[in-house]
Design a protein around this motif. Sequence first.
Motif, PDB file in Angstrom:
ATOM      1  N   LYS A   1       5.811  -1.543  -9.573  1.00  0.00           N
ATOM      2  CA  LYS A   1       4.895  -0.786 -10.430  1.00  0.00           C
ATOM      3  C   LYS A   1       5.644   0.320 -11.164  1.00  0.00           C
ATOM      4  O   LYS A   1       6.635   0.854 -10.660  1.00  0.00           O
ATOM      5  CB  LYS A   1       3.768  -0.160  -9.592  1.00  0.00           C
ATOM      6  CG  LYS A   1       2.961  -1.151  -8.772  1.00  0.00           C
ATOM      7  CD  LYS A   1       2.138  -2.067  -9.636  1.00  0.00           C
ATOM      8  CE  LYS A   1       1.086  -2.828  -8.836  1.00  0.00           C
ATOM      9  NZ  LYS A   1       1.567  -3.500  -7.648  1.00  0.00           N
TER      10      LYS A   1
ATOM     11  N   ARG B   1      -4.071   1.185 -11.964  1.00  0.00           N
ATOM     12  CA  ARG B   1      -3.436   1.764 -10.770  1.00  0.00           C
ATOM     13  C   ARG B   1      -4.448   2.565  -9.948  1.00  0.00           C
ATOM     14  O   ARG B   1      -4.401   2.583  -8.718  1.00  0.00           O
ATOM     15  CB  ARG B   1      -2.275   2.675 -11.182  1.00  0.00           C
ATOM     16  CG  ARG B   1      -1.143   2.007 -11.918  1.00  0.00           C
ATOM     17  CD  ARG B   1      -0.333   1.060 -11.031  1.00  0.00           C
ATOM     18  NE  ARG B   1      -0.918  -0.267 -11.044  1.00  0.00           N
ATOM     19  CZ  ARG B   1      -0.743  -1.159 -12.036  1.00  0.00           C
ATOM     20  NH1 ARG B   1      -0.010  -0.845 -13.085  1.00  0.00           N
ATOM     21  NH2 ARG B   1      -1.299  -2.360 -11.966  1.00  0.00           N
TER      22      ARG B   1
ATOM     23  N   ALA C   1       0.714   4.950  -0.176  1.00  0.00           N
ATOM     24  CA  ALA C   1       0.812   3.707  -0.940  1.00  0.00           C
ATOM     25  C   ALA C   1       2.184   3.057  -0.756  1.00  0.00           C
ATOM     26  O   ALA C   1       2.291   1.825  -0.668  1.00  0.00           O
ATOM     27  CB  ALA C   1       0.561   4.005  -2.421  1.00  0.00           C
ATOM     28  N   LYS C   2       3.225   3.874  -0.665  1.00  0.00           N
ATOM     29  CA  LYS C   2       4.573   3.338  -0.452  1.00  0.00           C
ATOM     30  C   LYS C   2       4.686   2.684   0.915  1.00  0.00           C
ATOM     31  O   LYS C   2       5.299   1.615   1.063  1.00  0.00           O
ATOM     32  CB  LYS C   2       5.597   4.469  -0.597  1.00  0.00           C
ATOM     33  CG  LYS C   2       7.038   4.013  -0.452  1.00  0.00           C
ATOM     34  CD  LYS C   2       7.995   5.187  -0.621  1.00  0.00           C
ATOM     35  CE  LYS C   2       9.440   4.730  -0.442  1.00  0.00           C
ATOM     36  NZ  LYS C   2      10.392   5.872  -0.584  1.00  0.00           N
TER      37      LYS C   2
ATOM     38  N   LEU D   1      -5.295   1.840  -5.959  1.00  0.00           N
ATOM     39  CA  LEU D   1      -5.105   2.858  -4.934  1.00  0.00           C
ATOM     40  C   LEU D   1      -6.403   3.153  -4.191  1.00  0.00           C
ATOM     41  O   LEU D   1      -6.424   3.266  -2.952  1.00  0.00           O
ATOM     42  CB  LEU D   1      -4.557   4.146  -5.564  1.00  0.00           C
ATOM     43  CG  LEU D   1      -3.128   4.083  -6.109  1.00  0.00           C
ATOM     44  CD1 LEU D   1      -2.755   5.389  -6.792  1.00  0.00           C
ATOM     45  CD2 LEU D   1      -2.124   3.784  -5.000  1.00  0.00           C
TER      46      LEU D   1
ATOM     47  N   ASN E   1      11.364   7.184  -8.284  1.00  0.00           N
ATOM     48  CA  ASN E   1      10.310   7.485  -7.313  1.00  0.00           C
ATOM     49  C   ASN E   1       9.138   8.104  -8.048  1.00  0.00           C
ATOM     50  O   ASN E   1       9.304   9.033  -8.843  1.00  0.00           O
ATOM     51  CB  ASN E   1      10.838   8.444  -6.252  1.00  0.00           C
ATOM     52  CG  ASN E   1       9.895   8.556  -5.075  1.00  0.00           C
ATOM     53  OD1 ASN E   1       8.714   8.230  -5.168  1.00  0.00           O
ATOM     54  ND2 ASN E   1      10.417   9.016  -3.948  1.00  0.00           N
ATOM     55  N   ALA E   2       7.947   7.582  -7.785  1.00  0.00           N
ATOM     56  CA  ALA E   2       6.758   8.098  -8.468  1.00  0.00           C
ATOM     57  C   ALA E   2       6.511   9.566  -8.141  1.00  0.00           C
ATOM     58  O   ALA E   2       5.953  10.303  -8.951  1.00  0.00           O
ATOM     59  CB  ALA E   2       5.538   7.259  -8.091  1.00  0.00           C
ATOM     60  N   ARG E   3       6.958  10.014  -6.978  1.00  0.00           N
ATOM     61  CA  ARG E   3       6.727  11.404  -6.576  1.00  0.00           C
ATOM     62  C   ARG E   3       7.484  12.386  -7.480  1.00  0.00           C
ATOM     63  O   ARG E   3       7.091  13.541  -7.600  1.00  0.00           O
ATOM     64  CB  ARG E   3       7.147  11.619  -5.120  1.00  0.00           C
ATOM     65  CG  ARG E   3       6.269  10.888  -4.115  1.00  0.00           C
ATOM     66  CD  ARG E   3       6.598  11.287  -2.701  1.00  0.00           C
ATOM     67  NE  ARG E   3       6.401  12.703  -2.461  1.00  0.00           N
ATOM     68  CZ  ARG E   3       6.533  13.279  -1.269  1.00  0.00           C
ATOM     69  NH1 ARG E   3       6.865  12.549  -0.217  1.00  0.00           N
ATOM     70  NH2 ARG E   3       6.338  14.572  -1.124  1.00  0.00           N
TER      71      ARG E   3
ATOM     72  N   PRO F   1       6.584   3.827 -12.068  1.00  0.00           N
ATOM     73  CA  PRO F   1       6.411   5.088 -11.331  1.00  0.00           C
ATOM     74  C   PRO F   1       5.517   6.088 -12.058  1.00  0.00           C
ATOM     75  O   PRO F   1       4.701   6.773 -11.429  1.00  0.00           O
ATOM     76  CB  PRO F   1       7.840   5.622 -11.198  1.00  0.00           C
ATOM     77  CG  PRO F   1       8.715   4.430 -11.369  1.00  0.00           C
ATOM     78  CD  PRO F   1       7.998   3.517 -12.304  1.00  0.00           C
TER      79      PRO F   1
ATOM     80  N   LEU G   1       1.862   5.061 -11.585  1.00  0.00           N
ATOM     81  CA  LEU G   1       1.390   5.367 -10.232  1.00  0.00           C
ATOM     82  C   LEU G   1       1.146   6.860 -10.060  1.00  0.00           C
ATOM     83  O   LEU G   1       0.136   7.277  -9.475  1.00  0.00           O
ATOM     84  CB  LEU G   1       2.426   4.892  -9.210  1.00  0.00           C
ATOM     85  CG  LEU G   1       2.485   3.386  -8.944  1.00  0.00           C
ATOM     86  CD1 LEU G   1       3.734   3.043  -8.150  1.00  0.00           C
ATOM     87  CD2 LEU G   1       1.236   2.923  -8.195  1.00  0.00           C
TER      88      LEU G   1
ATOM     89  N   THR H   1       3.588   0.208  -4.059  1.00  0.00           N
ATOM     90  CA  THR H   1       4.345   0.743  -5.194  1.00  0.00           C
ATOM     91  C   THR H   1       5.419  -0.212  -5.701  1.00  0.00           C
ATOM     92  O   THR H   1       6.016   0.052  -6.744  1.00  0.00           O
ATOM     93  CB  THR H   1       5.012   2.069  -4.800  1.00  0.00           C
ATOM     94  OG1 THR H   1       5.918   1.837  -3.701  1.00  0.00           O
ATOM     95  CG2 THR H   1       3.978   3.094  -4.372  1.00  0.00           C
TER      96      THR H   1
ATOM     97  N   LEU I   1       0.702   8.881  -2.811  1.00  0.00           N
ATOM     98  CA  LEU I   1       1.821   8.004  -3.154  1.00  0.00           C
ATOM     99  C   LEU I   1       2.627   7.629  -1.912  1.00  0.00           C
ATOM    100  O   LEU I   1       3.136   6.508  -1.816  1.00  0.00           O
ATOM    101  CB  LEU I   1       2.725   8.695  -4.182  1.00  0.00           C
ATOM    102  CG  LEU I   1       2.131   8.869  -5.581  1.00  0.00           C
ATOM    103  CD1 LEU I   1       3.087   9.636  -6.478  1.00  0.00           C
ATOM    104  CD2 LEU I   1       1.804   7.525  -6.212  1.00  0.00           C
TER     105      LEU I   1
END
Length: 307
Positions: free
Chosen positions: A252, A292, A243-244, A296, A214-216, A254, A257, A249, A240
């Motif tokens: 991509k 990215r 975007a999800k 976004l 997860n990018a978070r 993570p 992003l 996402t 994020l």
Amino acid sequence: MTEEKSEGTLQPCPQDKIVFDYERGEYICEETGEVIEDKVIDQGPEWRAFTAEEKEKRSRVGGPLNQTIHDRGLSTMIDWRDKDAMGRSLEPKRRLEVLRWRKWQIRARIQSSVDRNLAQAMNELERIGNLLGLPKSVKDEAATIYRKAVERGLVRGRSIESVVAASIYVACRRLKVARSLDEIAQYTKANRKEVARCYRLLLKELSISVPVSNARDYITRIGALLNLSGASMKYAAEILEKAKDMGLTAGKDPAGLAAAAIYIAALLHDERKTQKEIAQVAGVTEVTVRNRYKELVQELKLEIPQQ
């Protein structure tokens, strides 16, 4: 929850009304006086202590098991100080004798080939973990995974460094600690391709399930390294999340992003950071951050101030 008889029906006794009588070893209901359980065995020590120092002095147990030591910390250690129990220096003859004890004690700790393998692997794991700044929970998880790999014979024919690095990456993924495979591989003698191969092997042979990256998870780490405010990191996480929800996402990287979201949040909160700075901290290229970032801003229709 226990039950008591009341007018021919069974009603539960409230948990907050159940007390323990230490003198009789019984659980009693305060409302009805019913003995719920008797002859309860006290699992605590037979001694009493009223201060922390007294408790530590009377305790007869050692430290907890440590997975990052090849023997889990169960073996004894002979101290390196050349003094006796009274604090007096040892005589030269006695000092040589203690040195001999220490030498044979160290040899006795590592006897089999498995012990030698684990001793070398745990040292390597501790080294990489310290360089990456990993918490103890991740190192313990990685050590447990490596031990399972040794038991299944997965280390045979492969370098210890690559399997250790793969175990660390699996532990990071499972505990959601943001560390990339490239970041872990750069601290080992093994190359990234070999570490990735061992990572796939561990997942398959040990039936380990890891959550999707997860990018978070990267936001906090990147933001902390860049000294960003909590408001900026929170806004980056919100970007994020949007975007999800829009499906931006999928497929991509993570880290890329997260870097782009951090860049946008820093601009909007007047904490300007260059794309080069953010890319270096996130472990991605400037091109990735720029691409990215454009996606976004365009898809989420964000208004960015003039730079």
